[in-house]
Design an enzyme around this catalytic site. Structure first.
Site, mmCIF file in Angstrom:
data_model
loop_
_atom_site.group_PDB
_atom_site.id
_atom_site.type_symbol
_atom_site.label_atom_id
_atom_site.label_comp_id
_atom_site.label_asym_id
_atom_site.label_seq_id
_atom_site.Cartn_x
_atom_site.Cartn_y
_atom_site.Cartn_z
ATOM 1 C CD GLU A 74 -2.750 1.101 2.550
ATOM 2 O OE1 GLU A 74 -3.232 2.153 3.001
ATOM 3 O OE2 GLU A 74 -2.965 -0.021 3.064
ATOM 4 C CD GLU A 78 -2.603 7.428 5.634
ATOM 5 O OE1 GLU A 78 -3.260 6.409 5.915
ATOM 6 O OE2 GLU A 78 -1.477 7.676 6.115
#
Length: 337
Positions: A74, A78
């Site tokens: 991943e 964010e």
């Protein structure tokens, strides 16, 4: 009528909602690409949502990483809602099943993340780079070599239960919205890319409409997430992808609600209620999953005008957006019996 703020009111009837709607009291949104991509340049223009506890994200995710048969891969952008100029870059990998390794780094931007900014993620076999408005913020090499599987492209808007990381969840600001103006993808073609680069342009989505051949909508959640993902909370509007986060908490019985020069009564109500304030208002009514059930209506004299609920509206939870000229707004909840 000039839009100053939006008031959200929930009208709740005593009727059981589907279990999927009642599992968590907050509802967010996620979309994911139907195709997975191995390496490339991903450029997008994002306006993050405000609010402590919330995250507006873009990430690449190896499908089925959450299972015991697939090593986790991943790559994240964010964006924190707890302030207006900070985001986190992160790579998550598993060298051995069940043991995650992360490379979290927080970055401060000179511009507000709650305005539109251009984010770029460049992913190659030996390096991952994060840019904001053409400025390089991070390069990750150590874990980049372990990101060697094709990944889906994802955006989501959610609230985390990790207060040390994202802050205490501020429910008073709901609903909130993450906006994505566009995303473009260029494949990794070392030495043969556009304008002498290592990347060749493949496609761009301006989100003038939702391209269901490219994207799907999530209908799940995960342990750290305070929200369920509702497909209806991901939609396109005015050339943007919109990812909405809202509440469905139902209140206990109260007689009325008053704040910011607005008085709402009776509560509980039956067929009608009043929204009293000292100026003309407009309102719309939406179902709990975002479907408009009453188009925008104008009330010139809200002091004395009852708002009747249409007979075609069945029992359930509804949101009323109230548009005003001057006063600040707040989220209200009333109950219909």
């Amino acid at each position: 009528m000039k839009l100053e703020k939006i008031i959200i009111i929930v009208i709740a009837c005593f009727m059981a909602l589907p279990i999927s709607l009642l599992a968590k009291n907050y509802k967010g949104a996620e979309i994911y690409s139907n195709q997975s991509y191995l390496y490339g340049r991903f450029e997008m223009r994002i306006q993050s949502a405000p609010g402590s506890g919330q995250l507006s994200t873009f990430f690449l995710y190896r499908n089925n990483s959450e299972t015991a048969t697939t090593l986790w891969q991943e790559i994240d952008i964010e964006i924190f809602g707890k302030n207006n100029n900070q985001f986190q870059s992160n790579v998550i990998i598993e060298k051995v099943e069940g043991t995650k390794i992360m490379s979290e780094k927080k970055h401060t931007t000179p511009t507000s993340t709650q305005e539109f900014n251009i984010y770029i993620l460049e992913w190659t076999p030996d390096s991952i780079n994060w840019y904001v408005n053409d400025s390089l913020y991070n390069t990750e090499k150590t874990n980049a070599a372990y990101c060697n599987a094709a990944m889906s492209i994802r955006f989501n808007h959610w609230a985390a239960n990790n207060t040390a990381w994202v802050g205490v969840f501020d429910k008073t600001v709901l609903p909130t919205y993450q906006l994505v103006d566009y995303i473009s993808y260029s494949s990794y073609t070392p030495g043969t890319g556009d304008n002498g680069s290592d990347y060749s342009f493949e496609w761009k989505d301006d989100f003038d409409s939702f391209n269901s051949s490219r994207w799907s909508k999530a209908n799940w959640t995960f342990g750290e997430n305070l929200c369920d993902f509702l497909p209806e909370n991901a939609y396109t509007e005015q050339g943007n992808l919109v990812l909405k986060l809202h509440s469905i908490i139902l209140p206990t019985d109260i007689e009325s609600i008053s704040t910011n020069s607005i008085h709402i009564f009776p509560n509980p109500c039956t067929d009608f209620f009043y929204i009293q304030c000292n100026e003309a208002i407009e309102y719309e009514i939406y179902s709990s999953i975002g479907t408009c059930v009453v188009q925008r209506q104008t009330i010139e004299n809200p002091q004395n005008t009852p708002i009747y609920l249409p007979t075609h509206i069945s029992a359930g939870t509804y949101y009323i957006r109230v548009y005003r000229l001057q006063q600040a707004s707040k989220e209200f909840t009333i109950i219909k019996r």
